[in-house]
Design an enzyme around this catalytic site. Sequence first.
Site, PDB file in Angstrom:
ATOM      1  N   ASP A 179       0.778  -1.232   0.000  1.00  0.00           N
ATOM      2  CA  ASP A 179       0.000   0.000   0.000  1.00  0.00           C
ATOM      3  C   ASP A 179       0.814   1.289   0.000  1.00  0.00           C
ATOM      4  O   ASP A 179       0.262   2.350  -0.272  1.00  0.00           O
ATOM      5  CB  ASP A 179      -1.017   0.005   1.154  1.00  0.00           C
ATOM      6  N   HIS A 226      -3.213  -9.335   6.462  1.00  0.00           N
ATOM      7  CA  HIS A 226      -2.703  -7.957   6.560  1.00  0.00           C
ATOM      8  C   HIS A 226      -1.403  -8.006   7.338  1.00  0.00           C
ATOM      9  O   HIS A 226      -1.371  -8.565   8.437  1.00  0.00           O
ATOM     10  CB  HIS A 226      -3.656  -7.070   7.359  1.00  0.00           C
ATOM     11  N   TYR A 274     -10.097   0.179   1.946  1.00  0.00           N
ATOM     12  CA  TYR A 274      -9.845   0.059   3.380  1.00  0.00           C
ATOM     13  C   TYR A 274      -9.526   1.376   4.064  1.00  0.00           C
ATOM     14  O   TYR A 274      -8.802   2.198   3.519  1.00  0.00           O
ATOM     15  CB  TYR A 274      -8.659  -0.871   3.627  1.00  0.00           C
ATOM     16  N   ASP A 276      13.139   2.478  15.928  1.00  0.00           N
ATOM     17  CA  ASP A 276      14.567   2.678  16.204  1.00  0.00           C
ATOM     18  C   ASP A 276      14.689   3.077  17.665  1.00  0.00           C
ATOM     19  O   ASP A 276      14.526   4.233  18.026  1.00  0.00           O
ATOM     20  CB  ASP A 276      15.133   3.751  15.260  1.00  0.00           C
ATOM     21  N   HIS A 286      -7.472 -13.169   3.491  1.00  0.00           N
ATOM     22  CA  HIS A 286      -6.247 -12.426   3.190  1.00  0.00           C
ATOM     23  C   HIS A 286      -5.487 -12.141   4.470  1.00  0.00           C
ATOM     24  O   HIS A 286      -6.046 -12.181   5.554  1.00  0.00           O
ATOM     25  CB  HIS A 286      -6.574 -11.124   2.455  1.00  0.00           C
TER      26      HIS A 286
END
Length: 812
Positions: free
Chosen positions: A403, A534, A484, A541, A532
């Site tokens: 995406d 996701h 979505y 970090d 599906h």
Amino acid sequence: MLVLDILVFSSLFCSAVAGPHARLKSPKKWAKKTGLLEVLEFVGAANATTFSPVTVAPKINIFISLTDDEAASVISFLHNQTELNLTAATDAGAWDNAIEVVDLVQPNKTDALAYLDDGGLVPDRFAVARIAFGATDEPYLQDFIVGPLPISNTSTYASLDWATTSGSAKIRNYNADGDLLTQWNFDVTATVADIVLDLLNGTANGSDDDDFDIWGIDPLWKEEIDGEQRVILWNTYWRYPSGKNAIFDGETLLPQGLFFKSDITGRDPSKWKLLGWLYGDIFYSTTEEFRKAWGSAGFVKYDLNLPGSWIGSDQTGDFFPGDDIAPPVAIQPNGQRFSVDEAQKYVEWMDFSFYFTLTRDTGLRLFDIKYKGEHIIYDLGLQEAIAHYAGNDPVQSGTAYLDTFYGFGPYTFELVPGYDCPTYSHFLNSSFHAAELSTTHRNSICLFESDPGYLMQRHSSSSYLALTKNIVFTMRSVSTVGNYDYSFDYIFALDGSIETVVRASGYIQSAYYAKNNNYGYQIHDVLSGSMHDHVLTWKVDMDILGTENTFVKHKIVPAEIKYPWANKTRSTMRLERARVENEDDAKLSWPRNGAEIFLVENSDKPNKYGEPRGYKIAPSRGGSGMHLTIENSANLLKSQAFAKHALYVTKQKDTEARASRANNNYDPGKYTLPASARLKLNRSQGIPLLISTHSSTTDIVLWLNLGMHHVPHTGDMPNTVFTTAQSAFIISPHNYLHNDASRASRQMVRIDYNSSGVQFVKEFGGTMPSGMVNMTAMQPNFYNYEGDVAVRKFPYDPLHPFNDSQYLPSPP
Ligand SMILES: *[C@@H]1O[C@H](CO)[C@@H](O)[C@H](O)[C@H]1NC(C)=O
Ligand SMILES: *[C@@H]1O[C@H](CO)[C@@H](O)[C@H](O)[C@H]1NC(C)=O
Ligand SMILES: *[C@@H]1O[C@H](CO)[C@@H](O)[C@H](O)[C@H]1NC(C)=O
Ligand SMILES: *[C@@H]1O[C@H](CO)[C@@H](O)[C@H](O)[C@H]1NC(C)=O
Ligand SMILES: *[C@@H]1O[C@H](CO)[C@@H](O)[C@H](O)[C@H]1NC(C)=O
Ligand SMILES: *[C@@H]1O[C@H](CO)[C@@H](O)[C@H](O)[C@H]1NC(C)=O
Ligand SMILES: *[C@@H]1O[C@H](CO)[C@@H](O)[C@H](O)[C@H]1NC(C)=O
Ligand SMILES: *[C@@H]1O[C@H](CO)[C@@H](O)[C@H](O)[C@H]1NC(C)=O
Ligand SMILES: *[C@@H]1O[C@H](CO)[C@@H](O)[C@H](O)[C@H]1NC(C)=O
Ligand SMILES: *[C@@H]1O[C@H](CO)[C@@H](O)[C@H](O)[C@H]1NC(C)=O
Ligand SMILES: *[C@@H]1O[C@H](CO)[C@@H](O)[C@H](O)[C@H]1NC(C)=O
Ligand SMILES: *[C@@H]1O[C@H](CO)[C@@H](O)[C@H](O)[C@H]1NC(C)=O
Ligand SMILES: [Cu+2]
């Protein structure tokens, strides 16, 4: 100190006077405030009135995305480079070179820390420009680094090769001719218009009243046919919502069950080929074959999947009892309790502070998150969001959205007060620069404090009760990428923890039901829920009290132990501490039965008991999936390297700032970033240690996956609901402080009581909400919703900067 003294004194005083009143039977009389408690409240109130919701960031936000002017100057500069042969994006067609996106290149960490911590210079700013080269037989995209900014006669541009594994920031575009492809789809359809009308009862030929939208797999496939690499596209027909329900974006609930395969290699559509049709799980390799079967007896025709009120999300069914009454709402009775520097995108809440920015590719990112003045996280943000489908048909099987290709920034739309966020939220705009247009989404980020509805702490005994409120601070944005809606929360808590939450709602992408039982539930008359995965990857970090950290696992293990105080061994458990030393051990799953504690700690900075100060990292919501089920996806190829485990630990490198790039979608088998390449390596390939053996500490970066194995069921109809479609991780202090940090809150109470009633109430200067709240004035005005403001950047006309405006463009 004054406040503290009063507190101590007042509690002593109250205890001292408690005796004589104890005989009183009515606790209410006892609740009368003493003079000293009033002093306390005065101090609290004084603090409340002097608190400023506005602050000035201690440093310039070096992470902030390009200003409109910076973007304009980068675009102008690139247009002046004749060898790039650029066409203004607004005029560009498939055979031109044009700028797709400009954004900031985040400064290298060493330079950033030198500035933030050590009084170094402000790091030079650089832009990244993603340019689509269409004026060639082999179209490609290339990322360039441009700078330093502002553009001057010292500014240059160069291919951003150092951020790639292949050593080249170029990537081939096998799908550069979108308009021709659309025409191809109509041409193919025209050859079977009668069959389509018969089977699907509609047409698609490019007219305004088309019944079908034609699209399919994403990304495109490469298939070897007759010894040659061919570019393959499978398409299917999706019916447009129509009639009374045309407003609803429910196209992805209306697959029609007819598919066709095309070879779209090269830029000359006369050389493109139709490679077959699929209907009812039967493949026909030519149109003639398909036509013949359709005309023959025994051809099985499947039912139509037609729009209706079932695709609409409006209220339906019997009302819940009492549901016309206004439900409870959150209010902020006495003003904002956090501070924002809007210009620098800098926030302070309680003991936390951070900078943030928004990028076109990944949306919101947080930088230099500090807790009590110390670094906790340097960089926190989304890297990629995969939605990998499966099904008996080629379109579901061939869909694995990356995406960031579509981007999160462009779809971070305005939020609705009273629905998306509390009405009292602090709303901020966000901007991104694509197609030489700077677009601002007004009020698309919200900041708010709220009471999650449960306490931080409580304890009671037969003589007292201690209660602490749990007030959290949330930064939220929502991106509607296609069907979505992804909601992103960064939630800060008083105990020093930070939770990252992603939720999904909106329309599922579904499948035609025929023979798809092994890939989903039947959820409507002729509809399958199309299972599906996701997987959303975050970079975390971590810098715990500096950059030199260790990743450790504290394991809770069963053990047989012989103790000196017993003659037999005992079956028990104990704590084992292990340090993760190399990359083979640094591709992690969340421990079975939660029997390991994952920590990033600073072993050079132990607390006073000798335990290293650290932060724990753990999943906190969801739990139905943390990595892809398919480990060698035929769709994602190299672009899934970071999605095969729940968590990866690597050593920080400036060349490995990202795990994924928006460009991966163009050619997922080719383009990898050093970080993602390293993440997929394993021991048998003899890869050097991630974490140096010479030193036990290193600058650690976590790559963490959230997600969901989504097998939509009838409860996803018409939209998936946020309550269950959510996933999160939380980092929390672990031996970091000497006690629970929320003890510093004033929003607590201690109630001492015995059978005679309440003897003493101790409060801590947190004022009670007071005054009147005009709820009528808090009602949101939905007519204020604005959408986008877009500013054309090139050719840049300062006299008419607002020459283009878009309202909620529908995502591709
Ligand atoms: C309750 O506490 C008060 C104050 O300490 C004391 O005077 C009183 O006797 C207690 N009552 C009971 C029933 O213990
Ligand atoms: C409240 O105000 C007092 C006096 O100005 C100050 O000393 C104290 O630090 C303040 N407390 C908080 C929590 O801001
Ligand atoms: C590009 O060239 C034009 C014309 O020479 C000039 O006015 C403009 O300043 C240049 N832009 C940049 C950013 O150098
Ligand atoms: C520059 O791009 C144009 C299309 O925009 C193309 O026709 C032309 O051949 C290109 N020039 C060079 C030198 O590549
Ligand atoms: C670059 O710009 C600076 C300041 O505008 C000017 O002093 C300098 O001469 C310029 N250098 C060149 C090579 O044009
Ligand atoms: C097919 O479409 C026509 C016109 O749109 C409509 O009148 C007819 O009812 C449809 N047939 C079916 C079986 O849905
Ligand atoms: C497309 O199909 C519709 C319905 O059959 C027809 O009315 C229309 O003329 C067609 N348009 C084109 C451009 O072929
Ligand atoms: C957000 O954008 C609106 C409309 O362009 C503008 O009026 C407002 O000042 C901006 N707010 C902030 C916080 O920048
Ligand atoms: C172990 O067993 C011996 C012999 O029965 C006994 O004397 C001793 O006290 C036991 N030790 C403990 C630690 O229970
Ligand atoms: C950032 O780091 C990369 C990789 O080490 C290096 O190639 C690049 O020049 C650095 N950028 C700056 C502005 O120093
Ligand atoms: C590790 O590498 C070997 C050799 O390249 C390969 O066969 C194996 O599948 C890899 N294992 C994993 C888990 O990636
Ligand atoms: C409450 O707010 C509404 C709407 O702004 C206003 O009309 C009304 O007068 C207010 N009521 C009071 C009591 O202030
Ligand atoms: Cu889903």
